[in-house]
Design a protein around this motif. Structure first.
Motif, PDB file in Angstrom:
ATOM      1  N   THR A  44       0.836  -1.206   0.000  1.00 42.67           N
ATOM      2  CA  THR A  44       0.000   0.000   0.000  1.00 42.67           C
ATOM      3  C   THR A  44       0.867   1.251   0.000  1.00 42.67           C
ATOM      4  OG1 THR A  44      -0.185   0.089   2.415  1.00 42.67           O
ATOM      5  CG2 THR A  44      -1.930  -1.097   1.206  1.00 42.67           C
ATOM      6  N   GLU A  45       2.101   1.101   0.475  1.00 41.19           N
ATOM      7  CA  GLU A  45       3.006   2.245   0.545  1.00 41.19           C
ATOM      8  C   GLU A  45       3.622   2.571  -0.809  1.00 41.19           C
ATOM      9  OE1 GLU A  45       5.794   0.930   3.444  1.00 41.19           O
ATOM     10  OE2 GLU A  45       4.290   0.815   5.034  1.00 41.19           O
ATOM     11  N   ASP A  46       3.983   1.534  -1.557  1.00 39.73           N
ATOM     12  CA  ASP A  46       4.656   1.732  -2.841  1.00 39.73           C
ATOM     13  C   ASP A  46       4.834   0.381  -3.518  1.00 39.73           C
ATOM     14  OD1 ASP A  46       5.900   3.082  -4.889  1.00 39.73           O
ATOM     15  OD2 ASP A  46       7.741   3.514  -3.789  1.00 39.73           O
ATOM     16  N   LYS A  47       5.149   0.394  -4.807  1.00 36.51           N
ATOM     17  CA  LYS A  47       5.486  -0.853  -5.491  1.00 36.51           C
ATOM     18  C   LYS A  47       6.818  -1.350  -4.926  1.00 36.51           C
ATOM     19  CE  LYS A  47       7.872   1.434  -9.227  1.00 36.51           C
ATOM     20  NZ  LYS A  47       7.939   1.740 -10.635  1.00 36.51           N
ATOM     21  N   ARG A  48       6.981  -2.668  -4.914  1.00 33.97           N
ATOM     22  CA  ARG A  48       8.196  -3.238  -4.328  1.00 33.97           C
ATOM     23  C   ARG A  48       8.636  -4.465  -5.111  1.00 33.97           C
ATOM     24  NH1 ARG A  48       9.143  -1.561   1.138  1.00 33.97           N
ATOM     25  NH2 ARG A  48       7.446  -0.256   1.880  1.00 33.97           N
ATOM     26  N   HIS A  61       8.465  -6.357  -9.992  1.00 29.86           N
ATOM     27  CA  HIS A  61       7.920  -5.413  -9.017  1.00 29.86           C
ATOM     28  C   HIS A  61       6.423  -5.660  -8.877  1.00 29.86           C
ATOM     29  CE1 HIS A  61      11.485  -2.591  -9.800  1.00 29.86           C
ATOM     30  NE2 HIS A  61      11.664  -3.227  -8.663  1.00 29.86           N
ATOM     31  N   HIS A  88       2.629  -4.473  -7.390  1.00 32.32           N
ATOM     32  CA  HIS A  88       1.774  -3.319  -7.093  1.00 32.32           C
ATOM     33  C   HIS A  88       0.491  -3.841  -6.460  1.00 32.32           C
ATOM     34  CE1 HIS A  88       3.952  -0.745 -10.083  1.00 32.32           C
ATOM     35  NE2 HIS A  88       4.200  -1.944 -10.576  1.00 32.32           N
TER      36      HIS A  88
END
Length: 108
Positions: free
Chosen positions: A26-30, A69, A71
């Motif tokens: 939820t914070e960013d793609k990783r 990555h 999302h």
């Protein structure tokens, strides 16, 4: 959304590690490596959890060179939101009845 897909969503979020992975996303793609760094499990185990989230449509993946990555796809949680909404109505009704009951008691 099909019943199977909906069932997959509930199954996907039934595991604590997968819910934590969604929280991270939820914070960013990783990348898988970045996600794996937050868990005390092997990278293949993290990949298996991500595969379940991917199959349920809760995450999407993009290749960036050799890395993937992930999302978060929040709209796929709609069956969960709808299910919880029914319980919110239940509790709202119960709390209103309790409030009504307590207010009658305070006037005596």
């Amino acid at each position: 959304m099909s019943i199977n897909r909906e069932s997959d969503v509930f199954n996907a979020i039934s595991h604590r590690a997968r819910r934590q992975m969604l929280d991270l996303l939820t914070e960013d793609k990783r990348s898988v490596s970045d996600i794996a760094a937050h868990f005390e499990m092997s990278r293949p185990a993290v990949s298996q959890h991500l595969r379940i989230l991917l199959d349920a449509g809760l995450v999407s993946e993009q290749r960036h060179g050799r890395e993937r990555h992930y999302h978060f796809v929040p709209e796929q949680l709609s069956p969960v939101r709808d299910w919880i909404a029914g319980y919110e109505r239940f509790w709202d009704d119960r709390l209103q009845r309790l409030q009504k009951h307590l207010s009658k008691g305070s006037t005596k």
